[in-house]
Design an enzyme around this catalytic site. Structure first.
Site, mmCIF file in Angstrom:
data_model
loop_
_atom_site.group_PDB
_atom_site.id
_atom_site.type_symbol
_atom_site.label_atom_id
_atom_site.label_comp_id
_atom_site.label_asym_id
_atom_site.label_seq_id
_atom_site.Cartn_x
_atom_site.Cartn_y
_atom_site.Cartn_z
ATOM 1 N N ARG A 107 43.386 -70.071 -29.359
ATOM 2 C CA ARG A 107 42.851 -69.614 -30.649
ATOM 3 C C ARG A 107 41.481 -68.978 -30.391
ATOM 4 O O ARG A 107 40.914 -69.086 -29.307
ATOM 5 C CB ARG A 107 42.733 -70.788 -31.624
ATOM 6 C CG ARG A 107 42.019 -71.986 -31.031
ATOM 7 C CD ARG A 107 41.454 -72.925 -32.044
ATOM 8 N NE ARG A 107 40.263 -72.377 -32.666
ATOM 9 C CZ ARG A 107 39.080 -72.283 -32.070
ATOM 10 N NH1 ARG A 107 38.892 -72.682 -30.843
ATOM 11 N NH2 ARG A 107 38.037 -71.775 -32.701
ATOM 12 N N GLY A 108 40.935 -68.323 -31.424
ATOM 13 C CA GLY A 108 39.654 -67.648 -31.270
ATOM 14 C C GLY A 108 39.923 -66.200 -30.893
ATOM 15 O O GLY A 108 40.630 -65.930 -29.922
ATOM 16 N N ALA A 109 39.358 -65.276 -31.681
ATOM 17 C CA ALA A 109 39.694 -63.858 -31.508
ATOM 18 C C ALA A 109 39.538 -63.363 -30.074
ATOM 19 O O ALA A 109 40.479 -62.793 -29.511
ATOM 20 C CB ALA A 109 38.840 -63.006 -32.451
ATOM 21 N N ARG B 200 50.274 -63.231 -34.501
ATOM 22 C CA ARG B 200 49.146 -63.493 -35.410
ATOM 23 C C ARG B 200 48.833 -62.178 -36.115
ATOM 24 O O ARG B 200 47.913 -61.455 -35.730
ATOM 25 C CB ARG B 200 47.891 -63.964 -34.633
ATOM 26 C CG ARG B 200 47.975 -65.318 -33.963
ATOM 27 C CD ARG B 200 48.000 -66.519 -34.898
ATOM 28 N NE ARG B 200 46.903 -66.640 -35.828
ATOM 29 C CZ ARG B 200 45.753 -67.271 -35.574
ATOM 30 N NH1 ARG B 200 45.521 -67.816 -34.412
ATOM 31 N NH2 ARG B 200 44.823 -67.367 -36.506
ATOM 32 N N GLN C 159 37.487 -77.734 -36.998
ATOM 33 C CA GLN C 159 37.126 -77.101 -35.729
ATOM 34 C C GLN C 159 35.825 -77.667 -35.158
ATOM 35 O O GLN C 159 35.527 -77.461 -33.987
ATOM 36 C CB GLN C 159 36.979 -75.588 -35.897
ATOM 37 C CG GLN C 159 38.280 -74.848 -36.139
ATOM 38 C CD GLN C 159 38.559 -74.645 -37.614
ATOM 39 O OE1 GLN C 159 38.062 -75.380 -38.449
ATOM 40 N NE2 GLN C 159 39.362 -73.654 -37.928
ATOM 41 N N ASP D 40 33.479 -63.599 -38.342
ATOM 42 C CA ASP D 40 34.809 -63.052 -38.285
ATOM 43 C C ASP D 40 34.744 -61.540 -38.449
ATOM 44 O O ASP D 40 35.463 -60.789 -37.792
ATOM 45 C CB ASP D 40 35.595 -63.655 -39.434
ATOM 46 C CG ASP D 40 37.042 -63.707 -39.100
ATOM 47 O OD1 ASP D 40 37.380 -64.531 -38.236
ATOM 48 O OD2 ASP D 40 37.801 -62.908 -39.662
ATOM 49 N N ASN E 223 32.970 -65.296 -42.537
ATOM 50 C CA ASN E 223 33.126 -66.311 -41.494
ATOM 51 C C ASN E 223 33.842 -67.510 -42.106
ATOM 52 O O ASN E 223 34.157 -67.522 -43.299
ATOM 53 C CB ASN E 223 31.752 -66.693 -40.920
ATOM 54 C CG ASN E 223 31.857 -67.547 -39.670
ATOM 55 O OD1 ASN E 223 32.644 -67.254 -38.781
ATOM 56 N ND2 ASN E 223 31.089 -68.626 -39.603
ATOM 57 N N LYS E 224 34.101 -68.494 -41.294
ATOM 58 C CA LYS E 224 34.848 -69.685 -41.708
ATOM 59 C C LYS E 224 34.343 -70.233 -43.047
ATOM 60 O O LYS E 224 33.143 -70.284 -43.299
ATOM 61 C CB LYS E 224 34.697 -70.744 -40.622
ATOM 62 C CG LYS E 224 35.474 -72.020 -40.832
ATOM 63 C CD LYS E 224 36.960 -71.805 -40.993
ATOM 64 C CE LYS E 224 37.549 -71.077 -39.808
ATOM 65 N NZ LYS E 224 38.880 -70.495 -40.095
#
Lengths: 380, 380
Positions: free
Chosen positions: A53-55, A90, A206, A246, A256-257
């Site tokens: 995970r994680g761009a 994704r 996370q 993001d 962002n999150k």
């Protein structure tokens, strides 16, 4: 960064031109295990199930997926098919398709015989690029932390810098170093006394990944429920906040999150610097402001259910419990937008942009960047 | 309020002068069970293990504990001993000792033979007082909601009022009606279309209690991770916020469940009214402002561990999972302080106080109250 005293990356080549391995992040922080990928299908599965995970990381992993596809069948049709399958894992992760298309373009330009080697080389280069980019973000961010600690020590206060973060923008989301955590790792490695407030980041928690990686590397850190962030800031226990991003707009708005906005409000209310660390490719030039951008609504079960270790045994059985039964309505937007007025600085690998005001920021950024159009990142 | 269609209170007399029963709140929202109390020791245990929680409710339950003690031994010494044991169960709950001392004072003034009857009568009166007080808070709060919906409907918007709350200040924390939820129940019962955003309220997830009681009573509601509150407010999905209070200062500062401050910041930033509903006994006249008040730091395991239903079975096994192992540092302050500048109005049983500014508020309150010294409440 370090795990059990050893330097580790999230993705490593096991056998050159044959296989790579990734940390299975679905098992963290409970189990640290490697998962070997030796087919493009295995890569697609690992991304779809969020083992990676994680761009930045899924981009690089996808690139190896293309390399493995070239091993399997280097014809144009086979490569196109494999790339499409990888991208489909994704669909909202812009960075994944960007990375895969970069490799694809590169390999389709060379003869079939040379494609596998070319793809492996290109993926290896992307790994190096990612590590260098994050390390550079760290180097740009480090002086900001040093300055804050300097000011604190001039006031005769305790010589530990307390930094708050949100979600996981650490090395686990990249190949190494991370984005928001890169300056923190560098500060710690340079001998600075730094302590990190780790926000749990419900619903997906996370923060547990962040706590795990900081702890494994030896950086002192403390977990808190997301609700606690404001109180700690009110009581002078937070010297600055650093989060990842993001997407960043040219005016300095940051998507962002979910929960980032609340931390930014509280930082502003308590006169605490709020930093965003992100690669310049995170800037989305399509939107001047982010007020109305579409926010991904994720599965309600992420709110309804939670995983942990049953009976509290360390390295014990990983179990899921339901907080709410399936019939209960929940809201689960994955991101929020922090308006530029709440952000102090944006740290990129190209330098640090001041967000004194929307126009200033756009100006700083435009002058900092030579390529004004890069795809947006979707962290997770 | 209603549970499975039946009107229910959190505490009910089973047999006059002999026993009471309480809802076992440690099993909610997973199991709805009654727990009978027929000795003062049983009452002490129920409070200590948090089978009953919420300041108003533990006060009333403690009063029945004194009545049961009078049944057992009506001598001065025995009553004193039982009262001390009851108070010791939740040493920080000011409201508990206040309630117990009220009953004790009352019964010690009558002959031993008459004490048990006097105590039962007094406890019954305290139940009625609590219900009336909360119902009155509801009646004072209702016009505020009606006005907001009226304004919304004048703008041609959907005729549903969206109210956000935090923690549980519902009927489960009192005998009936609740504080923050009292105006909501009244609005719903009057036919208003009202929908409640229920914030999970980590680490103890009291939002689950709120969701349970709203749902049982038939009020539409949606659960959200605490991080989501800001985003919903930014997107115009919240018409007002109503929370309870642990303590209110004469200037209008509010100490309430951790995370309240973040919601208040976000409400202010988005021009959304932020209401606090609390009995006037919640005003703590000792402190003009709450900036530096001591905040209770609770067990780290509340952050490290979480309970739910294992395997997601409805009414299945209640299980606890550990998110973090015991060695991991966590911060767990139970409350935070929302400064008066972020609060629109404070709704009490005596009326509604405007919090236009600190002085105005103190003035409104002083003129509203005839008894300026009442104990502070500690909700849970």
């Amino acid at each position: 960064m370090k795990v059990r005293g050893q330097a580790v990356r999230t993705i490593e080549v096991v056998e050159e031109d044959v296989s790579v391995r990734v940390i299975d992040q679905t098992m963290l922080p409970y189990e640290f295990t490697w998962h070997t990928l030796n087919t493009s299908q295995a890569v697609a599965d690992a991304i779809a199930t969020m083992k990676v995970r994680g761009a930045p990381l899924i981009g690089v992993t996808g690139a190896y997926g293309v390399a493995l596809a070239c091993n399997e069948d280097p014809t144009d049709e086979a490569i196109e098919r494999a790339c499409a399958a990888l991208i489909a894992t994704r669909p909202t992760a812009v960075n994944l398709s960007w990375a895969i298309n970069r490799v694809k373009e590169h390999v389709l330009a060379v003869p079939q015989m040379a494609r596998a080697t070319a793809a492996w080389q290109f993926a290896n280069i992307m790994v190096t690029e990612d590590v260098t980019r994050n390390h550079t973000i760290g180097k740009h961010g480090l002086p900001l932390l040093q300055e804050l600690l300097q000011r604190k020590s001039e006031k005769g206060l305790i010589k530990t810098l307390n930094v708050m973060t949100h979600c996981n923008a650490g090395w686990l989301a990249t190949v190494d170093w991370g984005t928001a955590l890169a300056p923190i790792f560098l500060a710690h490695d340079s001998g600075m006394h730094i302590h990190v407030w780790v926000s749990e980041t419900r619903p997906r928690n996370q923060g547990l990944l962040t706590q795990w990686e900081l702890r494994e590397h030896g950086v002192p850190c403390t977990m808190l429920a997301d609700n606690t962030a404001g109180h700690l800031m009110q009581r002078g226990m937070v010297d600055c906040v650093i989060v990842g991003a993001d997407r960043v707009s040219p005016s300095g708005d940051v998507a962002n999150k979910i929960g980032t906005y609340l931390k930014a409000l509280s930082a502003k209310d308590n006169d605490i610097p709020f930093f965003v660390a992100a690669p310049s490719s995170t800037i989305d030039w399509k939107w001047e402001r982010f007020d109305g951008i579409e926010i991904e609504e994720r599965r309600g079960d992420e709110v309804r259910k939670i995983r942990g270790l049953h009976d509290g045994e360390i390295w014990g059985e990983v179990a899921e419990v339901a907080l709410l039964d399936d019939g209960q309505p929940v809201a689960n937007p994955a991101f929020d937008v922090t308006p530029n007025r709440l952000i102090s600085k944006i740290i990129t690998e190209r330098g640090v942009a001041e967000v004194a005001g929307a126009k200033t920021f756009a100006g700083t950024f435009a002058s900092m960047l030579d390529k004004p159009r890069q795809p947006a990142h979707a962290l997770d």
